[in-house]
Design an enzyme around this catalytic site. Structure first.
Site, PDB file in Angstrom:
ATOM      1  CG  ASP A 184       2.209  18.273  59.957  1.00 27.34           C
ATOM      2  OD1 ASP A 184       1.326  17.837  60.737  1.00 27.34           O
ATOM      3  OD2 ASP A 184       1.956  19.118  59.078  1.00 27.34           O
ATOM      4  CG  ASP A 211       0.065  18.102  63.886  1.00 23.55           C
ATOM      5  OD1 ASP A 211       0.167  17.120  63.159  1.00 23.55           O
ATOM      6  OD2 ASP A 211      -0.170  19.242  63.440  1.00 23.55           O
ATOM      7  CG  HIS A 268      -8.135  21.070  60.945  1.00 19.32           C
ATOM      8  ND1 HIS A 268      -9.271  21.231  60.202  1.00 19.32           N
ATOM      9  CD2 HIS A 268      -7.544  22.298  60.978  1.00 19.32           C
ATOM     10  CE1 HIS A 268      -9.365  22.475  59.786  1.00 19.32           C
ATOM     11  NE2 HIS A 268      -8.334  23.145  60.248  1.00 19.32           N
ATOM     12  CG  ASP A 269      -3.785  17.373  62.884  1.00 18.03           C
ATOM     13  OD1 ASP A 269      -4.308  17.141  61.779  1.00 18.03           O
ATOM     14  OD2 ASP A 269      -2.719  18.001  63.008  1.00 18.03           O
TER      15      ASP A 269
END
Ligand code: BDR
Ligand code: CA
Length: 333
Positions: A11, A16, A247-248
């Site tokens: 997303d 990302d 995070h990703d």
């Protein structure tokens, strides 16, 4: 080396973007497609951002449009993505607008693409999920038999001891807990790796590291550090952290090289459940230590709790900016 067959569900989203560009550059992956879900931003912007990243990386890969809202909202016929916040800024990439090539946009839906690809490659497909799990859940609803033939899932989401969207819930799993429930119902047959906030919280990028990417990382480094400017503002204003947590990228790096985590960082065959109601909606309940009362619950997850953060950063630099490794080690480690 035999390449691993990968689909990334995403997303985009600033973190990302880091994760996708890294996966795109990793020679050990045979990337079969990128499926997109609403999350950090609405579906249209998320699709544009995924297309922009594919073009930036100059790879030949199709992008598949997925869910614009959660399972529950889709059932109610809701139109809009209910999640967007300003964490990822204007357009979802901290105000950065990428050039897109719409020839990379497929007419096939994300769920159908996942089902067809797994059907054609039973036991071989690894899914890396970087957003809400709605697309996977739709695929499971449509064809549960095929989805049991997924090889592995690497999922950024959840948290054993912390939340970021609510006191107890992480954003991706909070966005669609019913989808999380459905995905982990496969966990006794399919290996599902939860890479949640407990581990990502140990991996912040410093302001110095972002500066290094901007100065030395060429076009990609400049764009990523530009996106991260927005993110670092949010981290300081909300959490009093200087720098930011990507995070990703942690999920992609663990999928690339699980040895950046030790055996004791990884809890295998544990029971994971998700709250779907009340104040704790979206919270993951993880039985790390095998409580006697829960002994009959399914062992449906592998959960990561720790990481060698130096090795993680070094491997990231190696994969995305190969020739910067020595410079990074000399000045930043
Ligand atoms: C997750 O939520 C999103 O904001 C990020 O892209 C990441 O996937 C972290 O909670
Ligand atoms: Ca994400």
């Amino acid at each position: 080396m035999k390449k691993r067959k990968i689909i990334i569900d995403t997303d985009p989203g600033i973190d990302d973007a880091f994760a996708l560009l890294t996966a795109f550059n990793y020679q050990g992956f045979d990337l079969l497609g990128v499926t997109v879900v609403a999350g950090n931003t609405g579906l249209d912007s998320a699709l544009n951002n995924a297309l922009g990243l594919v073009k930036l990386a100059e790879i030949d890969c199709q992008v598949y449009p997925g869910a614009h809202s959660s399972l529950k909202n889709l059932q109610k016929g809701a139109e809009a993505n209910p999640y967007s916040s300003n964490t990822h800024g204007e357009g979802g990439l901290g105000g950065v607008v990428l050039e897109v090539d719409r020839r990379h946009l497929s007419n096939t839906s994300a769920a159908d693409f996942i089902i067809e690809t797994v059907k054609d490659n039973p036991g071989q497909i690894e899914l890396i999920t970087l957003g809400p799990l709605t697309n996977l859940a739709l695929a499971i609803q449509k064809d549960p038999v095929t989805m049991r033939k997924v090889k592995k899932i690497w999922s950024m989401g959840g948290g054993v001891q912390r939340g970021n969207r609510t006191v107890v819930a992480e954003f991706n799993y909070w966005a669609d807990p019913e989808a999380v429930d459905l995905v982990y119902s496969l966990g006794e047959e399919v290996e599902i790796n939860m890479i949640g906030l407990d581990v990502t919280a140990q991996t912040s990028f410093t302001i110095n590291e972002l500066f290094f990417l901007k100065k030395e990382g060429g076009k990609i480094g400049r764009l990523l550090s530009q996106m991260a400017e927005q993110y670092t503002e949010v981290y300081w204003d909300r959490f009093r952290i200087t720098g930011c947590i990507i995070h990703d990228l942690v999920a992609v790096m663990i999928a690339i090289d699980p040895t950046i985590c030790s055996e004791s960082d990884r809890y295998q065959n544990v029971n994971l459940r998700i709250e779907t109601a009340g104040l704790s909606r979206g919270q993951t309940l993880v039985d790390l230590y095998g409580h006697r009362d829960l002994k009959d619950y399914p062992k449906n997850a592998t959960v990561y709790m720790g990481i060698d953060h130096k090795k993680y950063k070094q491997r990231f630099i190696e994969v995305l900016f190969n020739d910067l490794s020595d410079l990074y080690q000399k000045y930043l480690l």
